[in-house]
Design a protein around this motif. Structure first.
Motif, PDB file in Angstrom:
ATOM      1  N   PHE A 329      28.875  39.338  38.659  1.00 26.67           N
ATOM      2  CA  PHE A 329      29.969  39.836  37.856  1.00 26.67           C
ATOM      3  C   PHE A 329      31.222  39.059  38.152  1.00 26.67           C
ATOM      4  CE2 PHE A 329      30.187  42.660  41.418  1.00 26.67           C
ATOM      5  CZ  PHE A 329      31.450  42.805  41.727  1.00 26.67           C
ATOM      6  N   SER A 330      32.376  39.363  37.356  1.00 24.89           N
ATOM      7  CA  SER A 330      33.525  38.796  37.233  1.00 24.89           C
ATOM      8  C   SER A 330      34.225  39.880  37.063  1.00 24.89           C
ATOM      9  CB  SER A 330      33.676  37.361  36.479  1.00 24.89           C
ATOM     10  OG  SER A 330      33.367  37.670  35.174  1.00 24.89           O
ATOM     11  N   ILE A 331      35.881  39.563  37.414  1.00 23.94           N
ATOM     12  CA  ILE A 331      36.866  40.594  37.008  1.00 23.94           C
ATOM     13  C   ILE A 331      37.996  39.848  36.385  1.00 23.94           C
ATOM     14  CG2 ILE A 331      38.412  42.043  38.123  1.00 23.94           C
ATOM     15  CD1 ILE A 331      36.690  42.540  40.362  1.00 23.94           C
ATOM     16  N   GLU A 332      38.361  40.460  35.070  1.00 29.99           N
ATOM     17  CA  GLU A 332      39.303  40.045  34.589  1.00 29.99           C
ATOM     18  C   GLU A 332      40.491  40.863  34.684  1.00 29.99           C
ATOM     19  OE1 GLU A 332      38.932  39.073  30.052  1.00 29.99           O
ATOM     20  OE2 GLU A 332      36.706  39.033  30.507  1.00 29.99           O
ATOM     21  N   SER A 333      41.524  40.527  35.213  1.00 28.34           N
ATOM     22  CA  SER A 333      42.783  41.300  35.428  1.00 28.34           C
ATOM     23  C   SER A 333      43.758  40.679  36.146  1.00 28.34           C
ATOM     24  CB  SER A 333      42.411  42.359  36.490  1.00 28.34           C
ATOM     25  OG  SER A 333      43.417  43.096  36.795  1.00 28.34           O
ATOM     26  N   LYS A 334      44.961  41.005  35.701  1.00 27.73           N
ATOM     27  CA  LYS A 334      46.412  40.420  36.351  1.00 27.73           C
ATOM     28  C   LYS A 334      46.397  41.078  37.616  1.00 27.73           C
ATOM     29  CE  LYS A 334      48.677  39.647  31.926  1.00 27.73           C
ATOM     30  NZ  LYS A 334      50.125  39.799  30.956  1.00 27.73           N
ATOM     31  N   LEU A 335      45.886  42.261  38.088  1.00 28.15           N
ATOM     32  CA  LEU A 335      46.026  42.661  39.381  1.00 28.15           C
ATOM     33  C   LEU A 335      45.000  42.135  40.232  1.00 28.15           C
ATOM     34  CD1 LEU A 335      46.374  46.263  37.880  1.00 28.15           C
ATOM     35  CD2 LEU A 335      48.240  44.811  38.621  1.00 28.15           C
ATOM     36  N   LYS A 336      45.220  42.368  41.521  1.00 29.58           N
ATOM     37  CA  LYS A 336      44.289  41.892  42.606  1.00 29.58           C
ATOM     38  C   LYS A 336      43.541  42.916  43.176  1.00 29.58           C
ATOM     39  CE  LYS A 336      44.278  40.044  47.533  1.00 29.58           C
ATOM     40  NZ  LYS A 336      44.950  39.775  48.572  1.00 29.58           N
ATOM     41  N   ILE A 337      42.147  42.802  43.034  1.00 26.91           N
ATOM     42  CA  ILE A 337      41.254  44.023  43.089  1.00 26.91           C
ATOM     43  C   ILE A 337      40.428  43.496  44.250  1.00 26.91           C
ATOM     44  CG2 ILE A 337      39.647  45.448  42.143  1.00 26.91           C
ATOM     45  CD1 ILE A 337      41.942  45.604  40.531  1.00 26.91           C
ATOM     46  N   GLU A 338      40.180  44.379  45.260  1.00 23.53           N
ATOM     47  CA  GLU A 338      39.301  44.297  46.488  1.00 23.53           C
ATOM     48  C   GLU A 338      37.981  44.721  46.017  1.00 23.53           C
ATOM     49  OE1 GLU A 338      40.967  45.566  49.951  1.00 23.53           O
ATOM     50  OE2 GLU A 338      42.860  45.025  49.577  1.00 23.53           O
ATOM     51  N   VAL A 339      36.942  44.127  46.376  1.00 28.11           N
ATOM     52  CA  VAL A 339      35.622  44.757  45.809  1.00 28.11           C
ATOM     53  C   VAL A 339      34.748  44.875  47.244  1.00 28.11           C
ATOM     54  CG1 VAL A 339      33.526  44.286  44.635  1.00 28.11           C
ATOM     55  CG2 VAL A 339      35.677  43.492  43.832  1.00 28.11           C
TER      56      VAL A 339
END
Length: 809
Positions: A329-339
Motif C-alpha cells: 500500500f501507499s499513502i497520499e497525504s501532506k502529513l507525515k504518517i508513521e506506520v
C-alpha cells in the motif's frame, strides 16, 4: 506486591484437626522441594513433613508453621516418594485464599511416575474444579480434590503456577486415599524432562485449547458448517506440531499448530464470502490477535486534532486467500504518517494479543507486510500534527495494491497544543542501579532507550535509594551537625548518566533506615532524628544545586514504600517532616512523596506532611479510587496528588484502561501532578515469554539491541494528551467565571459531565477492568476530547482574551 495481613498471626491459636493416617498413604512421607519454601510465617525445619503430618489448620494457612509457603517464585514444584509402587486414589490438597494478595494458583498440576524425572499428568486441580472460592469472596479455607483416575505409581509430583496477581503459593496438607483398580502409570503418556520443560509443554497445550476455542467462535461468526474436530484430533496426536517453536520469540506463529489453525481460519473467511485481502475498521485500543474475525465495519475514519498533538488510527486486515499475501500500500497525504504493524504475541499468562508495534519502512513509497493464509493483522498509523499546521482539512488516503482505499479525514483546529505536557511521566531508572532487578537496558541499547524517553516526554526519573550517600551516627556531632563528608559517588553517577529530565526522585525501597542510619529511632527520639535528617538533606540539597545545577524543588524524596500498617504510616509522617526543615542554598526545598495504602475501613487521612501523595489505582474499581479523591479534597489546593501503577505480567493490561485512564483520572483531583510506572527495564530480551519465569513490567519489547514500543506505550501518551485537554477546560471554566462570561455555565456543565463519565468508566467491586480481555467501551476518551476541542475553538473565537491566558496560545 507485598503480603498485607489484616489479622496478626499471634491472635490465633494454631487450631487443627487430624487426618487418619490409615486413610492416607502419603502420611508421614517427606516432600522433596525443587524451590525451598521460605515464606517467613510458615518456614521452619519441619517443612518437608508439614504437608503430610496430619495437621489441618482451621484458619488461613499462610499464618502457620505447620503449613508450607512460597513467595517470589514463578513456579513451585515438589514430589513424594511412596517407597514402592502403590495404588493412588483420591488426591486432596488443603489451602486457603481471599486474603493478603493470596490467590489460588493459575494451575496446580498433579502427576505420577515411577522415577523422579518421568511423570504422567493426572490432573490440573484448578482447571478441573471451576467452582472453587474466588479471591473476591473473602477469606476461605478448603480442600481441592483432583479429578484423577486411580493409577499405580511410586512418585507423586505437584507443580503450582502462582496467580497473575500474586507470587504466593501455600499448602497446608495433602492426602492420598488408597486406589482401586488402578492403571499402571507406564500405560499413560509419560513426559520426561525438567519441570520448566513440562510447564512450557503444558502452556503450549493450553495455547492450543484457547486457539481452538476462538476458532470455534469464528465458525459461528462465519456461518460455516465446518467442524474443528478433525484438525483438533490431528494436532493432539502430533505433539511436535504443538511443541516445536522458535524459542527466542513469542510472536505468531509460535508453532505449526498455529499455522494449521490459520489455514482453517482461511476456509472460514472463504465460507463467509471473503477473498484476497480483507480490510475493516475498529477501535485502536480493543484487544486483537491473529485469529480475530473480520467485522462489517468501514476502516474510514476522521480525526480532529490540534497542531502539536499526537493521535493514531488502525486498519485491520486478514488474508482470505489460500496462499501467502504480500500486502502493498501507499499513502497520499501532506502529513507525515508513521506506520506500524501490531504483532500478535503470547505472554506468560497465555494471553494472546497484538501489542508490539513493529515499524514498516516504505521502499520507494510502498509499504509492505506479509500475511500467511487465514492470518489477521492490525496496522497502527501514528500522526503527530506539526505545530505550524494551518487550520483546515487534510485527507489521508491509504491505497492498497488490490484497489482498496481507506480515507482518514484529519481536521486541524486553530488551537495550538502545548509544547510540554503538564502531567508528569515518572519511570524507574534501573540503568545505573545494579542491585535492582531488570537489567535489560545496557550499553548496547541505552542510547535508543533515552531517545524513546525523550520522544514520549518521560520527564521524571526515579532512582533507587542506593543513589543516596550513606550515613552513620559517627558522622554527626552531639548537636546534630555533620562532621564527616558525605560520599556522593553513586548520586553523581546517576545524575550525570540520566541528564535532561525535568524532575528527579529517589525511592526508598525498604532499606532506607539502614542506608541512612542517624543513630536515633524516629519513633523513640523524633526530635533528634529529625534534626540529623534535616542536616543530611541540607548537605544533599547544596550538593545537587552546586554540582548539578539542579534546583532542590525539582528533586523528590520517598521514604516508606506502600505504607499500609499504622506503624509504617507513622514512620512515613516522621520522615516526611524532616523534609520540610531542609533548605537549599538558593532557598528551595525538596518535595516529599509517598504511596500509602488507603484501607477501606479506616478513616481517610490526608497526609498533610507529604507534599505529594501517589497511591495505586490497582484494578480501577470506583471504590478504590474514591478514597484518593476524598484525601485530595481534604488536602486542599496546596496538596499535590499523583498516581502510580505496578503490575507484573503487564502485557495483558488494557492499554486504554490501565495506561490511558491513569492520566484521565487526574481531572478528579485538585492538583494532579501525573503518574509513575514500574518500570521500563524489567522485561526479557530475545526469549519466548510463554515460558519466561521472570517478571515483566515494561511496555517495551526488547530484541537484540532494538527496542519496540507498544499500543500500551501509545495509550500512555494519548492519556496524557486527554488530560491536557481536560486541564484546558478546567482553566477555561475558572477564567470564564471570573469574567462572568455567558459561556461559564456551559463550560462548567461540560467539565462536570466529563468528571462523571470518567468515574462511570471505573469498575464495580467485583470488576477487574485493568485487563485487556474484559469488554468495555474504549471510545469515551475520544468523544470527550472532541467535545473539549469544539468548546475551546468556540471560546477562542468568542472570548479570545480569555483563551490567550492559557498555555494554548
Amino acid at each position: 506486591m507485598k503480603l498485607k495481613h489484616v489479622l496478626a498471626p499471634v491472635l490465633f491459636a494454631e487450631l487443627f484437626l487430624h487426618v487418619n493416617a490409615s486413610e492416607n498413604i502419603l502420611a508421614g512421607k517427606s516432600a522433596v522441594f525443587e524451590q525451598s519454601p521460605a515464606y517467613r510465617l510458615t518456614a521452619d525445619k519441619n517443612d518437608a513433613k508439614d504437608l503430610t503430618d496430619g495437621h489441618i489448620n482451621n484458619w488461613l494457612v499462610h499464618f502457620y508453621k505447620s503449613s508450607v509457603g512460597w513467595y517470589g517464585h514463578f513456579f513451585c514444584s515438589f514430589y513424594f516418594d511412596l517407597g514402592r509402587e502403590m495404588e493412588i486414589g483420591e488426591i486432596k490438597l488443603h489451602t486457603s485464599t481471599g486474603h493478603g494478595s493470596v490467590h489460588l494458583p493459575e494451575a496446580l498440576f498433579v502427576m505420577a511416575g515411577n522415577s523422579p524425572d518421568e511423570f504422567a499428568m493426572l490432573d490440573d486441580m484448578i482447571a478441573s474444579n471451576p467452582d472453587l472460592p474466588k479471591y473476591e469472596d473473602g477469606p476461605k479455607i478448603f480442600w481441592i480434590t483432583a479429578k484423577n483416575r486411580p493409577v499405580k505409581a511410586r512418585y507423586l509430583k505437584f507443580i503450582a503456577l502462582p496467580h497473575k496477581d500474586s507470587t504466593f503459593f501455600f499448602a497446608d496438607e495433602i492426602t492420598v486415599a488408597p486406589g482401586k483398580n488402578a492403571v499402571p502409570v507406564k500405560r499413560l503418556p509419560i513426559f520426561k524432562g525438567s519441570t520448566k520443560q513440562f510447564i512450557k509443554f503444558a502452556k503450549l497445550q493450553t495455547r492450543l485449547e484457547l486457539d481452538l476455542k476462538q476458532l470455534a467462535g469464528n465458525i459461528s461468526l462465519s456461518g460455516s458448517r465446518r467442524s474443528l474436530e478433525p484438525l483438533k484430533t490431528k494436532l493432539m496426536a502430533n505433539a511436535a506440531s504443538v511443541t516445536a517453536h522458535h524459542g527466542n520469540s513469542s510472536d505468531f506463529p509460535i508453532n505449526q499448530a498455529q499455522i494449521d489453525l490459520a489455514q482453517f481460519q482461511q476456509k472460514l473467511l472463504a465460507d463467509a464470502g471473503y477473498h484476497g485481502l480483507v480490510i475493516w475498521g475498529g477501535n485502536r485500543w480493543d484487544a486483537f490477535n491473529s485469529y480475530t474475525f473480520p467485522e462489517k465495519k468501514s476502516a474510514d475514519a476522521g480525526l480532529k486534532m490540534s497542531p502539536g498533538e499526537t493521535r493514531s488510527f488502525i486498519i485491520n486486515t486478514a488474508n482470505a486467500s489460500d496462499d501467502n499475501i504480500n500486502a502493498d500500500f501507499s499513502i497520499e497525504s501532506k502529513l507525515k504518517i508513521e506506520v506500524n504493524r501490531c504483532i500478535s504475541s503470547v505472554e506468560q499468562n497465555n494471553f494472546f494479543n497484538a501489542n508490539k508495534l513493529l515499524p514498516i519502512q516504505p521502499e520507494q513509497g510502498i509499504y509492505r507486510f506479509k500475511l500467511i493464509p487465514g492470518e489477521s493483522s492490525q496496522l497502527f498509523f501514528r500522526l503527530q500534527l506539526p505545530r505550524d499546521t494551518v487550520a483546515g482539512i487534510y485527507p489521508v488516503k491509504i491505497n492498497f495494491a488490490d484497489g482498496k482505499t481507506v480515507t482518514v479525514k484529519v481536521t486541524a483546529t486553530a488551537l495550538r497544543f502545548p509544547e510540554r505536557l503538564s502531567a508528569e511521566y515518572g519511570t524507574w531508572d534501573y540503568l545505573n542501579n545494579p542491585e535492582c532487578h531488570g537489567q535489560v537496558i545496557d550499553s548496547s541499547n541505552f542510547d535508543m532507550a533515552m531517545k524513546l524517553i525523550r520522544a514520549y516526554q518521560m520527564n521524571l526519573c526515579w532512582g533507587h535509594e542506593i543513589a543516596l550517600p550513606p550515613v552513620t551516627p559517627d558522622m554527626f556531632d552531639a548537636d546534630g551537625r555533620l562532621i564527616k563528608p558525605l560520599n556522593f559517588t553513586n548520586l553523581d553517577e546517576w545524575l550525570n548518566t540520566m541528564k535532561g529530565f525535568q524532575y528527579y526522585a529517589v525511592f526508598g525501597g525498604g532499606h532506607l533506615d539502614k542506608r541512612l542510619n542517624f543513630g536515633f529511632k524516629p519513633t523513640v527520639n523524633p526530635e533528634k532524628f529529625t534534626k540529623r535528617l534535616t542536616t543530611y538533606l541540607n548537605a544533599l540539597a547544596a550538593h545537587i544545586e552546586q554540582k548539578h545545577k539542579l534546583p532542590a524543588d525539582k528533586f523528590r524524596i520517598h521514604f516508606i514504600d506502600e505504607a499500609s500498617t499504622p506503624e509504617q504510616k507513622q514512620l512515613l509522617r516522621l520522615w516526611s517532616n524532616g523534609v520540610r526543615g531542609a533548605i537549599s542554598p538558593s532557598g528551595k526545598r525538596f518535595y516529599s512523596y509517598g504511596n500509602p495504602f488507603f484501607g477501606k475501613k479506616e478513616e481517610i487521612y490526608a497526609y498533610p506532611e507529604l507534599d505529594i501523595i501517589q497511591p495505586n489505582p490497582g484494578t480501577y474499581r470506583r471504590n478504590d479510587i474514591e478514597p484518593f479523591i476524598k484525601a485530595d479534597q481534604l488536602r486542599g489546593a496546596k496538596g499535590i496528588t499523583g498516581l502510580y501503577v505496578c503490575a507484573n505480567r503487564v502485557r495483558q493490561r488494557d492499554a486504554y484502561m490501565y495506561f490511558g485512564m491513569i492520566y484521565r483520572l487526574g481531572i478528579l483531583f485538585n492538583n494532579f501532578c501525573g503518574a509513575g510506572f514500574w518500570n521500563l527495564a524489567t522485561a526479557p530480551r530475545d526469549i519466548c515469554e510463554l515460558d519466561y519465569t521472570g517478571r515483566i513490567f515494561s511496555t517495551w519489547y526488547f530484541e537484540g539491541n532494538q527496542i519496540f514500543v507498544s499500543r500500551q506505550t501509545e495509550a500512555l501518551l494519548e492519556g496524557r494528551e486527554d488530560y491536557e485537554y481536560m486541564l484546558l477546560l478546567k482553566t477555561l471554566v475558572a477564567e470564564l467565571k471570573k469574567k462572568h462570561s455567558p459561556y461559564a455555565e456551559e463550560a462548567s456543565k461540560l467539565l462536570d459531565s466529563i468528571r462523571k463519565n470518567v468515574l462511570a468508566e471505573l469498575g464495580g467491586e467485583q470488576d477487574n477492568l485493568s485487563l485487556w480481555s474484559v469488554k468495555k467501551n474504549r471510545s469515551a476518551a475520544d468523544s470527550q476530547r472532541g467535545q473539549i476541542i469544539d468548546f475551546a475553538v468556540k471560546i477562542m473565537q468568542k472570548e479570545p482574551d480569555i483563551f490567550n491566558r492559557t498555555i494554548w496560545k
